[in-house]
Write an enzyme that holds these catalytic residues in place. Sequence first.
Site, PDB file in Angstrom:
ATOM      1  N   GLU A  74     105.815  54.034  86.252  1.00 55.72           N
ATOM      2  CA  GLU A  74     104.643  53.780  85.412  1.00 55.72           C
ATOM      3  C   GLU A  74     103.643  52.950  86.223  1.00 55.72           C
ATOM      4  O   GLU A  74     102.744  53.489  86.838  1.00 55.72           O
ATOM      5  CB  GLU A  74     105.050  53.069  84.115  1.00 55.72           C
ATOM      6  CG  GLU A  74     103.939  53.022  83.081  1.00 55.72           C
ATOM      7  CD  GLU A  74     104.475  52.693  81.689  1.00 55.72           C
ATOM      8  OE1 GLU A  74     103.652  52.344  80.836  1.00 55.72           O
ATOM      9  OE2 GLU A  74     105.701  52.793  81.472  1.00 55.72           O
ATOM     10  N   GLU A 126     109.414  42.866  78.753  1.00 55.27           N
ATOM     11  CA  GLU A 126     108.549  43.724  77.938  1.00 55.27           C
ATOM     12  C   GLU A 126     108.887  43.609  76.460  1.00 55.27           C
ATOM     13  O   GLU A 126     108.003  43.618  75.603  1.00 55.27           O
ATOM     14  CB  GLU A 126     108.713  45.178  78.392  1.00 55.27           C
ATOM     15  CG  GLU A 126     107.865  46.177  77.635  1.00 55.27           C
ATOM     16  CD  GLU A 126     107.979  47.576  78.198  1.00 55.27           C
ATOM     17  OE1 GLU A 126     107.123  48.415  77.866  1.00 55.27           O
ATOM     18  OE2 GLU A 126     108.927  47.841  78.981  1.00 55.27           O
TER      19      GLU A 126
END
Length: 875
Positions: free
Chosen positions: A476, A758
């Site tokens: 990502e 996260e």
Amino acid sequence: MSIDVLEVVNVEILKCKTNHIINPLGFAMENAVVSWIADSDRSIKQVRAQVQVALNKEMKELIYVSDPSENPDSTGVKLPIALKPRTAYYWTVEVWGDAGDSAKSEVNYFETGKREEELLGEWITTPWEDPKISPYIRKAFQLDKKIEKARLYITGLGLYWLEVNGKRVGEDFFAPGCTGVDRLVQIYTYDLTDMLSAGDNALGLMMGNGWAKGKFGASGALHTEPYMDDYVLKAELRLMYEDGTEEIILTDDSWKCTPSPILEDSIYDGEVFDQRKVIKDWSEASYCDKDWDHMTVIEDIKVNVPTHPYLGKLEDRLSLPVVVKEKVKPVAFIHTPAGEIVLDMGQNMAGWVRMKVHEPAGTIITLSHGEILQDDCFYNANLRTAKAQYVYISDGTEQIVEPHFTFYGFQYVKIEGNTKPLCLEDFEGCAVYSDLEETGWITTSDARINRLYANAKWSQKDNFLDVPTDCPQRNERMGWTGDAQMFCKTASYNMDTYAFYTKYLRDLWVEQKDRNGMVGHTVPSFIKIEPPSSSFWWGSCAWGDAAVIMPWTMYTHYGDKYILEQQYPSMKAWVDWVVSTNVGPTGLWDSGFRFGDWLALDGDPDQKDNRFGGTDVTLVASAYLKYSSELLAKAAQVLGEEKDAVYYQGISDRAKEAIQEAYYTQDGKSVIQTQTAHVLALEMDLVKEEHRASIAEGLVELLKKNNMHLNTGFVGTPFLCKVLSEEGHSEAAYELLFQNDFPSWLYEVDMGATTIWERWNSVLPDGKISGTGMNSLNHYTFGSIAQWMYENICGLTLRENGFKSFHVEPEFSERFTYVDMQYDSPKGKICVKWQKAAEQDGYRLYVKVPFDTEAVVKVPWKEEELVLTAGKHEV
């Protein structure tokens, strides 16, 4: 007999920058804005200052001299000069203090790049059938006269590594930066004056795939296919001789190439390097390249984007250099139950490992990178499809090796293939990120809070590699706009971010202006196929609002309005798009894709995808409409756009009225009973003034019902402790901070985290990772708690933009025996320290106020506020 009396000059000028960069070379600038920081041990205030600009470093060819009677703002003075391409400018500032002392800066420098000029030279590419082969590229040339000045203007895609006469040029990596190349490609400028000499010379490059030529993007066909298939290069070398003549060397088919030792490279997968294929002295002037192939001239460079099939506009760089900013010593080798040898860096980081290798020829050493161990063994399944490997093939000689065109997010490195015993001293971690100046530091008497603060800063470092990314490790590594705007205030305490975010916001506008004002969820988007007008990749509240919130935050924090001037069309375009596309008859933003309170813990467990949280997405979206249009109205006022100010304030007011009607009762109660709904009501001023206390009490009650634990996501968390403190509930904020079971910040710390996760539950209490689908252990958004540390624990907040005046009002707590903060503000170093008084109950407060500022201090043991001027003070 006369005696000469030496004048005592106590003003000192410490930092001079142009467009927030020290001596920038070849950076894009519509205007030049100069700034400085001064200090004095005699004066309190700057009473006047004079800026001079010249075309030579001796300051003889003056082209601008400001009025010496004026007192310009040191946080940003726009120079009223018309900038020319490829021109060096020199400037000084002289500052006078109110005690009569003065000082003049050293000569500062900035040089423009190509500006509106076309980059000369042909586009060239390799002639081989297989475009995947990474090339060495050379251009040999002769100099028959003495050089006065040499400048190389260059771009090359994917990425390039530059050498001249056998020496590397500069220390930065990943040129020409991360951009969406269907819209914008950056030109870099290099000063080669001291690297060239009379006689034979050679310019050499090695190229890799990077963002443009390799697979890159969040997921699926929208993203991951490469922008382009071929390596391309364009360069213009200008040689100015001492006799006044000039020579220009351009890319054409006389440049030569041959395969390099890089067999494979990818941002996600890593790099394969064969030392046996290294050509000794390949970039030296003496090397003979007669057997190399000639490069091929290419006319039109196509990219794999149907709506933008050709390469984007070439513009001067805004990317700061990406460099090895820190070196990390590994702490141990781990011999795992699986028989692996794993290097433990002791810190989750982004970059790579530099290692000394002396293995037999043909030995293949493989380094695999991961963030966490599982069952005491190496693990990196949470990186999804990213291989994250460095593969080195030895030629039998001793070498110190590291990758050229990739980076990793890791704490642990599995080492395979070695035939000789490993030595810890042969490994060194290289923390790689953009060359930002660190500006903030907090230390307390509590080691866990110190670790939490360090975790937030490390996650910023690890995700500030040219773009503010979400994560540095998996497949990502994208510049998510929501994450960026939620953390930008925290980031700006930790580091000087103005120039870094200026580049990011240019990237945002370059894509936004072709999409009717809609902002992508990632910048650059790396979308190769245009999605619907509002989708998972475009047009969400909180994410798109980065277009407004980030420029405004930079202006207020640094005091330089240039970023508002630059981004004002983008700010307007975003709000206009929201109003024209998503606001219904009720006045609420009630249509289109909206993220909501991303990764909050109060989502409906019965929903297939509950990552959007439990707070009504229409409330979240409408709150951001109210907030962004209000900030836009303020920006319009700053820029003198009075009609716009009235118009956008009207949008904000109408959104607020619609929100109150839909989501709050007549007595000020929130219809939506989530923590984030209450946080937004307070932070974004959604309710009437007389109802704020009731909303704050409602928030505290919700926390109590949740055993004084948060369940907020990306939208609510950055403001949670802040609004509690502002509404008189600082004890509740402290309770949240010091919780150490799930979900909490210190839960992560106690689980051994060295960066911010996260998810609140990225790792479960038994040490197992909670999932692999979307689970980074290095994600800065929840690290926004550091802003509350600066502003509430330490008590530092703005009174005037750029910290020309500031508040100091710490929230003292028995949980600490001391708290110590330093912040290198745009006006100078601010220090705040408080500690428990040894001889009595209460606290002592120490404050350092920079030159030309004032601090308004409020403490419980003083009835009135104290106004402190420059100097050190004990309260």
